[in-house]
Design a protein around this motif. Structure first.
Motif, PDB file in Angstrom:
ATOM      1  N   ALA A   1      -8.203 -53.862 -44.408  1.00  0.00           N
ATOM      2  CA  ALA A   1      -6.776 -54.140 -44.299  1.00  0.00           C
ATOM      3  C   ALA A   1      -6.176 -53.379 -43.125  1.00  0.00           C
ATOM      4  O   ALA A   1      -6.325 -52.157 -43.031  1.00  0.00           O
ATOM      5  CB  ALA A   1      -6.065 -53.771 -45.588  1.00  0.00           C
ATOM      6  N   THR A   2      -5.525 -54.111 -42.229  1.00  0.00           N
ATOM      7  CA  THR A   2      -4.876 -53.509 -41.062  1.00  0.00           C
ATOM      8  C   THR A   2      -3.468 -54.091 -40.923  1.00  0.00           C
ATOM      9  O   THR A   2      -3.018 -54.871 -41.755  1.00  0.00           O
ATOM     10  CB  THR A   2      -5.679 -53.788 -39.776  1.00  0.00           C
ATOM     11  N   GLN A   3      -2.814 -53.757 -39.832  1.00  0.00           N
ATOM     12  CA  GLN A   3      -1.476 -54.278 -39.561  1.00  0.00           C
ATOM     13  C   GLN A   3      -1.528 -55.618 -38.818  1.00  0.00           C
ATOM     14  O   GLN A   3      -0.527 -56.050 -38.242  1.00  0.00           O
ATOM     15  CB  GLN A   3      -0.686 -53.263 -38.717  1.00  0.00           C
ATOM     16  N   MET A   4      -2.674 -56.298 -38.832  1.00  0.00           N
ATOM     17  CA  MET A   4      -2.810 -57.565 -38.103  1.00  0.00           C
ATOM     18  C   MET A   4      -1.785 -58.594 -38.593  1.00  0.00           C
ATOM     19  O   MET A   4      -1.380 -58.587 -39.754  1.00  0.00           O
ATOM     20  CB  MET A   4      -4.218 -58.144 -38.273  1.00  0.00           C
ATOM     21  N   HIS A   5      -1.363 -59.457 -37.691  1.00  0.00           N
ATOM     22  CA  HIS A   5      -0.509 -60.580 -38.062  1.00  0.00           C
ATOM     23  C   HIS A   5      -1.398 -61.690 -38.609  1.00  0.00           C
ATOM     24  O   HIS A   5      -2.500 -61.914 -38.088  1.00  0.00           O
ATOM     25  CB  HIS A   5       0.277 -61.077 -36.842  1.00  0.00           C
ATOM     26  N   PRO A   6      -0.963 -62.405 -39.645  1.00  0.00           N
ATOM     27  CA  PRO A   6      -1.813 -63.446 -40.228  1.00  0.00           C
ATOM     28  C   PRO A   6      -2.288 -64.497 -39.235  1.00  0.00           C
ATOM     29  O   PRO A   6      -3.346 -65.116 -39.436  1.00  0.00           O
ATOM     30  CB  PRO A   6      -0.908 -64.081 -41.292  1.00  0.00           C
ATOM     31  N   GLU A   7      -1.517 -64.723 -38.155  1.00  0.00           N
ATOM     32  CA  GLU A   7      -1.900 -65.749 -37.190  1.00  0.00           C
ATOM     33  C   GLU A   7      -2.994 -65.283 -36.227  1.00  0.00           C
ATOM     34  O   GLU A   7      -3.617 -66.090 -35.553  1.00  0.00           O
ATOM     35  CB  GLU A   7      -0.677 -66.201 -36.393  1.00  0.00           C
ATOM     36  N   HIS A   8      -3.228 -63.980 -36.160  1.00  0.00           N
ATOM     37  CA  HIS A   8      -4.208 -63.461 -35.212  1.00  0.00           C
ATOM     38  C   HIS A   8      -5.627 -63.629 -35.763  1.00  0.00           C
ATOM     39  O   HIS A   8      -5.825 -63.693 -36.983  1.00  0.00           O
ATOM     40  CB  HIS A   8      -3.930 -61.986 -34.922  1.00  0.00           C
ATOM     41  N   PRO A   9      -6.636 -63.685 -34.890  1.00  0.00           N
ATOM     42  CA  PRO A   9      -8.025 -63.773 -35.359  1.00  0.00           C
ATOM     43  C   PRO A   9      -8.416 -62.529 -36.144  1.00  0.00           C
ATOM     44  O   PRO A   9      -7.938 -61.429 -35.873  1.00  0.00           O
ATOM     45  CB  PRO A   9      -8.836 -63.879 -34.051  1.00  0.00           C
ATOM     46  N   SER A  10      -9.283 -62.716 -37.120  1.00  0.00           N
ATOM     47  CA  SER A  10      -9.804 -61.589 -37.893  1.00  0.00           C
ATOM     48  C   SER A  10     -10.975 -60.959 -37.152  1.00  0.00           C
ATOM     49  O   SER A  10     -11.948 -61.647 -36.832  1.00  0.00           O
ATOM     50  CB  SER A  10     -10.276 -62.051 -39.280  1.00  0.00           C
ATOM     51  N   ARG A  11     -10.873 -59.671 -36.899  1.00  0.00           N
ATOM     52  CA  ARG A  11     -12.018 -58.963 -36.343  1.00  0.00           C
ATOM     53  C   ARG A  11     -12.986 -58.608 -37.460  1.00  0.00           C
ATOM     54  O   ARG A  11     -12.628 -58.622 -38.637  1.00  0.00           O
ATOM     55  CB  ARG A  11     -11.547 -57.679 -35.641  1.00  0.00           C
ATOM     56  N   VAL A  12     -14.222 -58.293 -37.074  1.00  0.00           N
ATOM     57  CA  VAL A  12     -15.216 -57.838 -38.046  1.00  0.00           C
ATOM     58  C   VAL A  12     -15.637 -56.430 -37.662  1.00  0.00           C
ATOM     59  O   VAL A  12     -16.099 -56.182 -36.546  1.00  0.00           O
ATOM     60  CB  VAL A  12     -16.443 -58.765 -38.090  1.00  0.00           C
ATOM     61  N   PHE A  13     -15.432 -55.500 -38.586  1.00  0.00           N
ATOM     62  CA  PHE A  13     -15.829 -54.107 -38.396  1.00  0.00           C
ATOM     63  C   PHE A  13     -17.212 -53.911 -39.027  1.00  0.00           C
ATOM     64  O   PHE A  13     -17.601 -54.644 -39.947  1.00  0.00           O
ATOM     65  CB  PHE A  13     -14.814 -53.169 -39.031  1.00  0.00           C
ATOM     66  N   ALA A  14     -17.931 -52.913 -38.548  1.00  0.00           N
ATOM     67  CA  ALA A  14     -19.278 -52.677 -39.056  1.00  0.00           C
ATOM     68  C   ALA A  14     -19.555 -51.193 -39.207  1.00  0.00           C
ATOM     69  O   ALA A  14     -19.114 -50.375 -38.400  1.00  0.00           O
ATOM     70  CB  ALA A  14     -20.319 -53.311 -38.134  1.00  0.00           C
ATOM     71  N   ALA A  15     -20.284 -50.862 -40.263  1.00  0.00           N
ATOM     72  CA  ALA A  15     -20.816 -49.520 -40.460  1.00  0.00           C
ATOM     73  C   ALA A  15     -22.277 -49.686 -40.864  1.00  0.00           C
ATOM     74  O   ALA A  15     -22.595 -50.520 -41.718  1.00  0.00           O
ATOM     75  CB  ALA A  15     -20.042 -48.775 -41.542  1.00  0.00           C
ATOM     76  N   ALA A  16     -23.169 -48.929 -40.236  1.00  0.00           N
ATOM     77  CA  ALA A  16     -24.604 -49.114 -40.442  1.00  0.00           C
ATOM     78  C   ALA A  16     -25.243 -47.871 -41.042  1.00  0.00           C
ATOM     79  O   ALA A  16     -24.683 -46.769 -40.989  1.00  0.00           O
ATOM     80  CB  ALA A  16     -25.282 -49.460 -39.117  1.00  0.00           C
ATOM     81  N   THR A  17     -26.429 -48.066 -41.591  1.00  0.00           N
ATOM     82  CA  THR A  17     -27.149 -46.950 -42.212  1.00  0.00           C
ATOM     83  C   THR A  17     -27.781 -46.022 -41.192  1.00  0.00           C
ATOM     84  O   THR A  17     -28.111 -44.881 -41.509  1.00  0.00           O
ATOM     85  CB  THR A  17     -28.257 -47.482 -43.139  1.00  0.00           C
ATOM     86  N   ASP A  18     -27.952 -46.495 -39.946  1.00  0.00           N
ATOM     87  CA  ASP A  18     -28.603 -45.668 -38.933  1.00  0.00           C
ATOM     88  C   ASP A  18     -28.210 -46.164 -37.544  1.00  0.00           C
ATOM     89  O   ASP A  18     -27.692 -47.279 -37.376  1.00  0.00           O
ATOM     90  CB  ASP A  18     -30.130 -45.708 -39.093  1.00  0.00           C
ATOM     91  N   ALA A  19     -28.445 -45.323 -36.554  1.00  0.00           N
ATOM     92  CA  ALA A  19     -28.027 -45.612 -35.180  1.00  0.00           C
ATOM     93  C   ALA A  19     -28.720 -46.842 -34.616  1.00  0.00           C
ATOM     94  O   ALA A  19     -28.130 -47.600 -33.829  1.00  0.00           O
ATOM     95  CB  ALA A  19     -28.301 -44.396 -34.287  1.00  0.00           C
ATOM     96  N   GLU A  20     -29.969 -47.072 -35.014  1.00  0.00           N
ATOM     97  CA  GLU A  20     -30.713 -48.215 -34.494  1.00  0.00           C
ATOM     98  C   GLU A  20     -30.067 -49.539 -34.918  1.00  0.00           C
ATOM     99  O   GLU A  20     -29.889 -50.444 -34.105  1.00  0.00           O
ATOM    100  CB  GLU A  20     -32.159 -48.162 -35.000  1.00  0.00           C
ATOM    101  N   ILE A  21     -29.678 -49.636 -36.188  1.00  0.00           N
ATOM    102  CA  ILE A  21     -29.022 -50.850 -36.679  1.00  0.00           C
ATOM    103  C   ILE A  21     -27.654 -51.007 -36.031  1.00  0.00           C
ATOM    104  O   ILE A  21     -27.248 -52.108 -35.642  1.00  0.00           O
ATOM    105  CB  ILE A  21     -28.890 -50.818 -38.207  1.00  0.00           C
TER     106      ILE A  21
END
Length: 319
Positions: A127-147
């Motif tokens: 959840a961010t302050q994005m406006h509903p009309e804007h594209p949804s970004r995808v955030f990522a968190a990984a188990t290790d630096a390689e991934i």
């Protein structure tokens, strides 16, 4: 495992990846999970016994008769890649266990090892302050630096700092401890609408995941649903902004009753036409499970999916 029911020869899976989803903000994870299951024509692989995870905390009354409350189910479905590159297993949990979360994650990781899972993904909302009309970004968190370095190739936003609450994060922490690689993909949605379904975020997550997994998923229906919901949210936002402007102009003790004296909301009731349409969609989905998401979309629209959830998922019991 003594708390698992299996319906498939587990030894035949080919380099599978596991995707795990639970209910959460905007129905982002569950919508993506159901859509992926329907479009890949998955079938039931295994099920955790609910008595190992949940306790009954209520009863249900229908027609004056008392029935024991239904416990949430936790099921795994599988897609066998016809090109024999990589199978996909999806875990769909109807609820997160109130207690014993780490123990449950350990059991799911153990099961994943048994079937040869090479990588684990969870889906979630951001959840961010994005406006509903804007594209949804995808955030990522990984188990290790390689991934994480590998994911950077897919136009993702690294989740630099913060927390991932619930099993969406804990499962990956448990996976990392067990030496399994994985990541959480978080679809962006407007904070103001955190309690409403937001399929645009589900669409963004699945678009990225299908690229990462190198699989083809027809996202047309989800895209159409995202456009329709986006239009409704735009109208709702305009009404909220208008009401706020009107409220600013009111004097204290003025017409507050007009703003806050809302009529009670009646529970949705299915018309005979709705029931016939639902039955028709069930018949279509029985013949072609790739059409099942159209059925789910209708059930969501009528706000009755919970009433039909077991029947819907039973469509995917057999190969």
């Amino acid at each position: 495992m003594n708390d698992m029911q299996t319906d498939h020869n587990l030894s035949k899976l080919n380099r599978p990846w596991l995707v795990a989803v639970w209910p959460g903000m905007g129905n982002v994870a569950l919508s993506a999970g159901f859509y992926l299951m329907a479009k890949l024509d998955m079938h039931l692989l295994a099920e955790f016994s609910p008595r190992e995870l949940f306790d009954v905390d209520h009863i249900e009354v229908k027609g004056g008769l008392i029935h024991t409350g239904r416990m949430p189910r936790s099921r795994l479905f599988v897609w066998k890649d016809p090109d024999e590159k990589r199978d996909i297993v999806i875990f769909i949990g109807e609820a997160q266990p109130p207690l014993g979360k780490y123990a449950f994650c350990s059991k799911l990781i153990e099961f994943s090892r048994q079937i040869g899972v090479e990588r684990i993904f969870t889906f979630a909302a951001m959840a961010t302050q994005m406006h509903p009309e804007h594209p949804s970004r995808v955030f990522a968190a990984a188990t290790d630096a390689e991934i994480l370095e590998e994911l950077n190739k897919f136009n993702l936003e690294p989740l630099e700092d913060g927390q991932i609450s619930g099993l969406n994060g804990l499962l990956l922490g448990t996976a990392a401890e067990a030496g399994l690689h994985g990541a959480c993909l978080l679809g962006e949605m407007p904070h103001i609408f955190a309690q409403l379904p937001f399929p645009k975020a589900s669409l963004a997550v699945l678009d990225v995941f299908s690229d990462i997994a190198a699989i083809k998923v027809d996202l047309t229906e989800l895209s159409e649903q995202a456009d329709a919901v986006n239009e409704k949210l735009g109208e709702l936002l305009a009404k909220v902004e208008s009401a706020m402007q009107e409220h600013k102009g009111l004097e204290h003790g003025g017409d507050e009753e007009e703003l806050y004296g809302a009529e009670p909301i009646e529970e949705p009731r299915l018309s005979p036409e709705d029931e016939r349409e639902i039955e028709g969609l069930f018949e279509i989905a029985t013949q072609d499970r790739s059409k099942a998401y159209e059925l789910k979309r209708k059930l969501d629209q009528l706000e009755v999916f919970k009433d039909y959830e077991d029947r819907f998922l039973d469509l995917f019991k057999n190969a």
